[in-house]
Scaffold this active site. Structure first.
Site, short mmCIF file in Angstrom:
data_model
loop_
_atom_site.label_atom_id
_atom_site.label_comp_id
_atom_site.label_asym_id
_atom_site.label_seq_id
_atom_site.Cartn_x
_atom_site.Cartn_y
_atom_site.Cartn_z
N HIS A 16 0.73 -1.25 -0.16
CA HIS A 16 0.07 0.12 -0.04
C HIS A 16 0.90 1.22 -0.12
CE1 HIS A 16 -3.75 1.98 1.79
NE2 HIS A 16 -3.21 2.84 1.17
N HIS A 200 -9.57 1.05 -1.47
CA HIS A 200 -9.28 1.56 -0.22
C HIS A 200 -10.70 1.73 0.35
CE1 HIS A 200 -5.49 2.91 -1.66
NE2 HIS A 200 -5.47 3.78 -0.75
N GLU A 203 -11.19 3.46 5.58
CA GLU A 203 -10.27 4.45 6.04
C GLU A 203 -11.45 5.52 6.53
OE1 GLU A 203 -7.88 6.56 3.09
OE2 GLU A 203 -6.45 7.15 4.75
N ASP A 283 1.77 3.98 2.78
CA ASP A 283 0.90 4.96 2.24
C ASP A 283 1.51 5.95 1.08
OD1 ASP A 283 -2.03 5.53 1.41
OD2 ASP A 283 -2.37 6.01 3.17
#
Ligand code: HPA
Ligand code: ZN
Length: 346
Positions: A16, A200, A203, A283
């Protein structure tokens, strides 16, 4: 050997990481100069403080807008892999999100070929491998996504330069209020051309969207997924299936402090304790000012993990990857070989 050098030497994989989020601050400034783009400040790093995902995405989009020519994409990919390799990265599956660029008239075939050239050059210098996941930018909606995934599918079918480096489809950007199932057509097309699927979710969105991404979009991995504990049945199922989560604890705290105010309260250890296959990732390393070794160090300290625990986490990164069995075995062996030379990792 102290912990810092142990984790620096440990071979690590990353599942990621947004390639645009690895752009060096000096490269941002240099490309802005080359393309006569006005930046709000001459001190690029001073932009890298965030109150929430929305504010972060504005900076991410600004950084992305420096990518104007194929040479810029090639430079980004090259520097990204070189910088990762310096911190023990041996294999990465990196997102690229060129929706804005494509809408601006850039060509997907040129972007993919340029990223491939940059990755290949850095791979031959470092031995670190990088493959790509084409991310949909949800901001532009399902129709734009489908148009772009259709182009990507055509590149794969025609064997265009670099197209085989793209191994998956994902989606990022704004989560709030967006139903992932509206992107089902793009995901179905991706499956048709042999792309793996991730998204994603969780989150900034509820556990229902994680389930939808898996059940409707066919995702075999979830990026972030930190809201999963809202649904205990889903947790039990995903423990059972060992579906990988690509978790980014430090980025969550730095990008999303309203959801994750502090690292030691992050759900990452709870995910692992529950038996979920939670992997560790950065990230957007350049935009949050952290490299993968620091991610390991900070998480080990915050969660009380031993070196052995961190070796397990590194190995789980391989399990969660889309490497084929023989490549996965050789990356795992390289992790084990270094782990064996670390005195406290028995
Ligand atoms: N979430 C959504 N979009 C993103 C992220 C993220 O963590 N990083 C870069 N684009
Ligand atoms: Zn991300």
């Amino acid at each position: 050997m102290n912990a810092a050098t142990q984790f620096a030497a440990l071979p690590k994989v990353e599942l990621h990481c947004h390639i645009e989020g690895t752009m060096r601050a000096d490269t941002v400034a240099d490309l802005a100069r080359q393309h006569s783009i006005d930046l709000p400040t001459s001190d690029v790093r001073s932009l890298y403080g965030y109150e929430n995902l929305t504010g972060f995405l504005e900076v991410f989009w600004l950084v992305q807008s420096m990518l104007v020519t194929p040479d810029d994409w090639e430079r980004l990919a090259y520097e990204s892999v070189i910088d990762g390799a310096e911190h023990g990265l041996v294999y990465r599956e990196a997102f690229c999100t060129p929706s804005r660029h494509l809408l601006d008239g850039q060509r997907l075939d040129e972007i993919v070929a340029a990223l491939d050239r940059g990755c290949a050059r850095a791979e031959s210098e470092t031995g670190t491998r990088c493959r790509l996941i084409f991310d949909i930018d949800r901001e532009f909606g399902p129709e734009v996504a489908l148009a772009h995934v259709t182009e990507l599918a055509a590149l794969r079918r025609s064997g265009a330069s670099g197209a085989d480096r793209v191994i998956g489809l994902g989606m990022d950007s704004t989560e709030i209020g967006i139903d992932p199932t509206t992107f089902a057509e793009s995901y179905a097309l991706a499956a048709d051309v042999g792309l793996r699927r991730t998204a994603h979710q969780g989150e900034n969105s509820p556990a229902t969207t994680i389930a939808a991404a898996i059940d409707v979009l066919g995702c075999t991995r979830i990026d972030h997924g930190i809201s999963v504990f809202e649904d205990s049945e889903l947790v039990a199922r995903l423990v059972d299936e060992q579906l990988p989560f690509t978790v980014c604890p430090n980025a969550n705290v730095l990008i999303n402090p309203d959801v994750c105010p502090q690292l030691d309260a992050h759900v990452f250890p709870r995910m692992r304790d529950a038996g979920l296959l939670a992997t560790l990732n950065t990230d957007d390393p350049a935009l949050v000012g952290l490299d993968l070794t620091q991610e390991y160090e900070l998480c080990a300290a915050a969660f009380g993990y031993s070196v052995d625990d961190m070796v397990d986490i590194a190995l789980d990164g391989v399990s969660g990857s889309w490497l084929d069995a023989s490549d996965a075995a050789s990356v795992s062996a390289s992790i084990m070989a270094v782990a064996a030379s670390i005195p406290s990792a028995t």
